[in-house]
Enzyme design. Structure first.
Site, PDB file in Angstrom:
ATOM      1  N   HIS A  20      -9.371   0.612   4.906  1.00 14.09           N
ATOM      2  CA  HIS A  20      -8.195   0.872   5.604  1.00 14.09           C
ATOM      3  C   HIS A  20      -8.230   1.877   6.458  1.00 14.09           C
ATOM      4  O   HIS A  20      -9.429   2.771   6.970  1.00 14.09           O
ATOM      5  CB  HIS A  20      -7.094   1.324   4.436  1.00 14.09           C
ATOM      6  N   GLU A  79      -5.255  -5.391  10.323  1.00  8.58           N
ATOM      7  CA  GLU A  79      -4.409  -4.534  10.703  1.00  8.58           C
ATOM      8  C   GLU A  79      -4.186  -2.978  12.110  1.00  8.58           C
ATOM      9  O   GLU A  79      -5.246  -2.836  12.058  1.00  8.58           O
ATOM     10  CB  GLU A  79      -3.973  -3.484   9.673  1.00  8.58           C
ATOM     11  N   GLY A 130       2.986   2.140  10.690  1.00 10.85           N
ATOM     12  CA  GLY A 130       3.559   3.322  10.930  1.00 10.85           C
ATOM     13  C   GLY A 130       4.220   3.657  11.782  1.00 10.85           C
ATOM     14  O   GLY A 130       4.816   4.743  11.488  1.00 10.85           O
ATOM     15  N   SER A 150       3.640  -2.026  10.409  1.00  7.63           N
ATOM     16  CA  SER A 150       5.647  -2.515  10.757  1.00  7.63           C
ATOM     17  C   SER A 150       6.133  -3.737  10.067  1.00  7.63           C
ATOM     18  O   SER A 150       6.756  -4.317  10.505  1.00  7.63           O
ATOM     19  CB  SER A 150       5.458  -2.058  11.925  1.00  7.63           C
ATOM     20  N   GLY A 169       2.665  -1.075   4.113  1.00 11.79           N
ATOM     21  CA  GLY A 169       2.806   0.296   4.058  1.00 11.79           C
ATOM     22  C   GLY A 169       4.030   0.698   3.538  1.00 11.79           C
ATOM     23  O   GLY A 169       4.822   0.104   2.618  1.00 11.79           O
ATOM     24  N   GLY A 170       4.875   1.240   4.869  1.00 14.35           N
ATOM     25  CA  GLY A 170       6.463   2.223   4.303  1.00 14.35           C
ATOM     26  C   GLY A 170       7.566   0.726   3.588  1.00 14.35           C
ATOM     27  O   GLY A 170       8.032   1.658   2.884  1.00 14.35           O
ATOM     28  N   ASN A 173       0.743  -1.053   0.026  1.00 18.22           N
ATOM     29  CA  ASN A 173       0.176   0.401   0.069  1.00 18.22           C
ATOM     30  C   ASN A 173       1.223   1.156   0.156  1.00 18.22           C
ATOM     31  O   ASN A 173       1.800   1.302   0.739  1.00 18.22           O
ATOM     32  CB  ASN A 173      -0.637   0.232   1.286  1.00 18.22           C
ATOM     33  N   TRP A 174       0.742   1.864  -0.731  1.00 22.29           N
ATOM     34  CA  TRP A 174       2.116   2.314  -1.363  1.00 22.29           C
ATOM     35  C   TRP A 174       2.013   4.052  -0.513  1.00 22.29           C
ATOM     36  O   TRP A 174       2.078   5.445  -0.471  1.00 22.29           O
ATOM     37  CB  TRP A 174       1.884   3.629  -2.263  1.00 22.29           C
ATOM     38  N   LYS A 175      -0.256   4.140  -0.187  1.00 22.77           N
ATOM     39  CA  LYS A 175      -1.016   5.295   0.166  1.00 22.77           C
ATOM     40  C   LYS A 175      -0.666   6.912  -0.352  1.00 22.77           C
ATOM     41  O   LYS A 175      -0.384   5.870  -1.829  1.00 22.77           O
ATOM     42  CB  LYS A 175      -0.245   5.689   1.356  1.00 22.77           C
ATOM     43  N   GLU A 205      -7.079   4.000   7.987  1.00 23.14           N
ATOM     44  CA  GLU A 205      -7.009   5.821   7.227  1.00 23.14           C
ATOM     45  C   GLU A 205      -7.978   5.988   6.570  1.00 23.14           C
ATOM     46  O   GLU A 205      -8.641   7.200   6.655  1.00 23.14           O
ATOM     47  CB  GLU A 205      -5.193   5.905   6.595  1.00 23.14           C
TER      48      GLU A 205
HETATM   49  C1  PEP Z   1      -0.541  -0.077   5.527  1.00 16.78           C
HETATM   50  O1  PEP Z   1      -0.503   1.503   5.569  1.00 16.78           O
HETATM   51  O2  PEP Z   1      -1.217  -0.823   5.337  1.00 16.78           O
HETATM   52  C2  PEP Z   1       0.581  -0.389   6.477  1.00 16.78           C
HETATM   53  C3  PEP Z   1       0.362  -1.629   7.148  1.00 16.78           C
HETATM   54  O3  PEP Z   1       1.540   0.243   6.557  1.00 16.78           O
HETATM   55  P1  PEP Z   1       3.483  -0.139   7.417  1.00 16.78           P
HETATM   56  O4  PEP Z   1       3.885  -0.602   6.841  1.00 16.78           O
HETATM   57  O5  PEP Z   1       3.865   1.263   6.913  1.00 16.78           O
HETATM   58  O6  PEP Z   1       2.792   0.000   8.972  1.00 16.78           O
END
Ligand code: PEP
Length: 249
Positions: free
Chosen positions: A94, A164, A170, A209, A230-231, A10-12, A96
């Site tokens: 998600h 999640e 994050g 993470s 994500g990141g 997920n590049w957000k 967010e």
């Molecule tokens: C996400 O945005 O779905 C996520 C899991 O982010 P991160 O891996 O950066 O915690």
């Protein structure tokens, strides 16, 4: 029951047209050995979807969609538009989106149905807040979310569930392996009770993470059928480092 894992990125709201180079590295790293073991998906910002979809060996998807086909919904995109751009998956619910835009379980379920209407797979995200975890409510919260966010017609072909924990997204923090295993076992039980044998095949991803250094431990857990990243999905080396854990399984 063998379930084919999915490693999804997920590049957000990160990336630009020049990120096609990094994406191409991810796609190139999805070699025959990986393709034999897992599916891989990248969800870039929607404006990059059509460009990324030119690369055919790896799946691309959107990070959100509207539940309607079209209409006066300024700034939104429909699942049909995602499919038209070459996307085959869409993330729905998600945290967010749930937290920032007030999306409810009912909204998420409607978006999952929109994804199927467009012929694409819904990745339904759920997860507890830190307060809920500290209050010992995690299992109750995620069980209720998975029940209400998954429409009755969910199956192992049209739906993926991503657990999640909000506090792990994050932040660099992850639950313990035992905690992840406990939640995934509860989710599996709930899916099997509702969907029977097919409930044991619905892919359950862990997200929050995930990075190359913790992927081996997390992805080896029972009922963990992949990761939503994500990141660490923004850099080909890191994202592939996570996926390549499966080469040793
Ligand atoms: C996400 O945005 O779905 C996520 C899991 O982010 P991160 O891996 O950066 O915690």
């Amino acid at each position: 029951m063998t379930v084919r894992p999915l490693v999804a990125g997920n590049w957000k709201m990160n990336g630009a047209l020049e990120s096609f180079e990094e994406f191409s590295k991810i796609a190139a790293g999805y070699d025959a050995a990986l393709a034999e073991k897992i599916d891989m998906l990248v969800c870039p910002p929607a404006v990059l979807l059509a460009k990324f979809a030119e690369v055919k060996n790896i799946a691309v998807g959107a990070q959100n969609c509207h539940s309607a086909v079209s209409g006066a919904f300024t700034g939104d995109i429909s699942a049909e538009m995602v499919a038209d751009a070459g996307g085959t998956y869409v993330l729905v619910g998600h945290s967010e989106r749930r937290e920032g835009y007030g999306e409810t379980d009912a909204d998420v379920a409607a978006k999952a149905e929109a994804a199927w209407r467009a012929g694409i797979i819904a990745v339904v995200c759920i997860g507890e807040s830190l307060e809920q975890r500290e209050a010992g409510e995690t299992i109750a919260v995620v069980t209720e979310q998975v029940t209400k966010s998954l429409p009755d017609a969910s199956n192992s072909e049209n739906t993926v569930v991503a657990y999640e924990p909000i506090w792990a997204i994050g932040t660099g923090k992850t639950p313990t392996a035992d905690d992840v295993a406990e939640v995934h076992a509860a989710l599996r039980k709930s899916l099997e009770e509702r969907f029977g044998e097919d409930g044991s095949k619905i892919r359950l991803l862990y997200g929050g993470s995930v990075k190359p250094s913790n992927a081996a431990e997390l992805l080896a857990l029972p009922n963990v059928n992949g990761a939503l990243v994500g990141g660490a999905s923004l850099k080909a080396a890191d994202f592939l480092g996570i996926a390549e854990v499966y080469k040793n399984f």
